[in-house]
Design an enzyme around this catalytic site. Structure first.
Site, PDB file in Angstrom:
ATOM      1  N   ASP A  45       0.799  -1.125  -0.094  1.00  0.00           N
ATOM      2  CA  ASP A  45       0.024   0.010   0.031  1.00  0.00           C
ATOM      3  C   ASP A  45       0.912   1.326  -0.014  1.00  0.00           C
ATOM      4  OD1 ASP A  45      -2.742   1.203   0.335  1.00  0.00           O
ATOM      5  OD2 ASP A  45      -1.441   2.292   1.888  1.00  0.00           O
ATOM      6  N   TYR A  50       4.055   9.476   0.020  1.00  0.00           N
ATOM      7  CA  TYR A  50       4.958   8.748   0.918  1.00  0.00           C
ATOM      8  C   TYR A  50       6.334   8.794   0.217  1.00  0.00           C
ATOM      9  CZ  TYR A  50       0.639   6.398   2.349  1.00  0.00           C
ATOM     10  OH  TYR A  50      -0.536   6.133   2.904  1.00  0.00           O
ATOM     11  N   LYS A  79      -1.776   5.798  -4.808  1.00  0.00           N
ATOM     12  CA  LYS A  79      -2.832   6.900  -4.333  1.00  0.00           C
ATOM     13  C   LYS A  79      -2.628   8.305  -5.449  1.00  0.00           C
ATOM     14  CE  LYS A  79      -3.363   5.120   0.280  1.00  0.00           C
ATOM     15  NZ  LYS A  79      -1.976   4.784   0.670  1.00  0.00           N
ATOM     16  N   HIS A 112      -6.529   9.858  -2.878  1.00  0.00           N
ATOM     17  CA  HIS A 112      -6.000   9.853  -1.126  1.00  0.00           C
ATOM     18  C   HIS A 112      -7.017  10.682  -0.499  1.00  0.00           C
ATOM     19  CE1 HIS A 112      -1.578   9.425   0.818  1.00  0.00           C
ATOM     20  NE2 HIS A 112      -2.975   9.105   1.523  1.00  0.00           N
ATOM     21  N   SER A 166     -10.371   7.200  -0.607  1.00  0.00           N
ATOM     22  CA  SER A 166      -9.564   7.102   0.754  1.00  0.00           C
ATOM     23  C   SER A 166     -10.200   8.304   1.613  1.00  0.00           C
ATOM     24  CB  SER A 166      -8.319   7.184   0.780  1.00  0.00           C
ATOM     25  OG  SER A 166      -7.699   6.981   2.010  1.00  0.00           O
ATOM     26  N   GLU A 224       4.772   8.860  16.979  1.00  0.00           N
ATOM     27  CA  GLU A 224       6.367   9.204  16.247  1.00  0.00           C
ATOM     28  C   GLU A 224       6.092  10.604  15.388  1.00  0.00           C
ATOM     29  OE1 GLU A 224       7.011   6.151  12.521  1.00  0.00           O
ATOM     30  OE2 GLU A 224       5.821   5.067  14.185  1.00  0.00           O
TER      31      GLU A 224
END
Ligand SMILES: NC(=O)c1ccc[n+]([C@@H]2O[C@H](COP(=O)([O-])OP(=O)(O)OC[C@H]3O[C@@H](n4cnc5c(N)ncnc54)[C@H](OP(=O)(O)O)[C@@H]3O)[C@@H](O)[C@H]2O)c1
Length: 320
Positions: A45, A50, A79, A112, A166, A224
């Site tokens: 995915d 990213y 995406k 996305h 999404s 994080e």
């Protein structure tokens, strides 16, 4: 171990468990993709956003070259980023992403976010992110209908086998289904016990749209990023409902959280940098939680969302 699949409304089979590629660093990404495929993952995915599609492609190419897998056994998801919603920008960016991945089709290509931002030339900035260096948000006038028609043409041109969405609400999906020539195959949403979105899940599943859950471990992924709401929320792994099911079934809390989704035909895409956790996360089908355990999960819903642009200091209240 590989994952069982679920049938999409496009006719293709999609693995119920995949490997998520958000926050997978460029320097380790190719190796991680290779290890994930070696561990048995078949769904990857990814996304333009990213910033690691070239490295994902290198990992895939090495796995294919070494005979671990054939291209047709993989299910590669990517995406469309917000800055490419204008109808004339969708195909060129899809082709660039495919070129980065070293592939000639996506198994699944998703919008996305239902947010159209002003086009950014990839030669200028890539991935473009939400804003430029000045931090200013600039919107485009592209409607979801316009963008969806361009997504449909990716299927016509065999650049994507299935298309989906999404971070869409039920209201937007209702509108999309009124004009869609090709129905969305999947809806990818944040989904964990603190954000169960039961009505949205029910609505989409009734419409034949498969749900994919992201951030299945709730706050963990956002700690994080130093998100204060995540830091101040009790960890799901320590919750009694999760811990007692883990003890009873001889599984880890992470596996219980993932099984809670897959048992209801919700696909999961956990990300892990750790080889043990990588294989552990694949073992989340083929055994079952009891009805009383599923019922206990219902009581954990807080309607608590982490992946919201507002939490990143961007005033786009898309989930209001
Ligand atoms: N569509 C969207 O808008 C959207 C948004 C967010 C995410 N996603 C997708 O969903 C994927 C997964 O979501 P996510 O990355 O937010 O987070 P996630 O997979 O829910 O959580 C990742 C975190 O959990 C840890 N972890 C993984 N397996 C574990 C295990 N078995 N036991 C204990 N800790 C474990 C990881 O640490 P280690 O690496 O150290 O194991 C990491 O800190 C993303 O990679 C991306 O593909 C999509």
């Amino acid at each position: 171990m590989t994952s069982p699949t679920t049938k999409l409304n496009s006719g293709y089979e999609m693995p119920l468990v995949g490997f998520g590629l958000w926050k997978v660093n460029n320097d380790t990404c190719a190796d991680q993709v290779y290890s994930a495929i070696k561990a048995g993952y078949r769904l990857l995915d990814g996304a333009c956003d990213y910033g690691n599609e070239k490295e994902v492609g290198q990992g895939i190419a090495r796995a294919i070259k070494d005979g671990l897998v054939k291209r047709e056994e993989l299910f590669v998801v990517s995406k469309l980023w917000n800055t490419f919603h204008d109808s004339d920008k969708v195909e060129p960016i899809a082709r660039k992403q495919l070129q980065d991945l070293g592939l000639d089709y996506f198994d699944l290509f998703l919008i996305h976010f239902p947010v159209a931002l002003k086009y950014v030339d990839p030669a200028e900035r890539y991935p473009p992110g939400w804003t430029g260096p000045d931090g200013k948000l600039e919107f485009s006038k592209a409607t979801i209908q316009e963008t969806w028609q361009a997504m449909e043409s990716l299927v016509d041109k065999k650049l994507a086998r299935s298309i989906g969405i999404s971070n869409f609400s039920a209201q937007l999906i209702m509108d999309l289904l009124r004009h869609a020539r090709i129905r969305p195959a999947t809806l990818q949403i944040e989904h964990h016990p603190y954000l169960q979105q039961q009505e949205l899940v029910k609505y989409a599943q009734n419409e034949g749209i498969v749900i994919t859950a992201y951030s299945s471990f709730g706050p963990l992924s956002f700690i994080e990023l130093n998100m204060s709401s995540a830091e101040n929320t009790p960890a799901l792994f320590d919750h009694d409902v999760v811990k007692s099911a883990a003890t009873k079934h001889g599984k880890t809390p992470a596996q219980i959280l993932l099984r809670w989704a897959t048992q209801r035909n919700i696909a999961v895409i956990p990300k892990s940098n750790n080889p043990d956790r990588l294989s552990q996360n694949l073992d989340v089908t083929g055994w079952s939680l009891d009805q009383s355990e599923l019922d206990a999960f219902n009581g954990l819903d807080l309607n608590l969302r982490f992946n919201n642009p507002v939490n990143y200091g961007l005033y786009i209240p898309m989930f209001a």
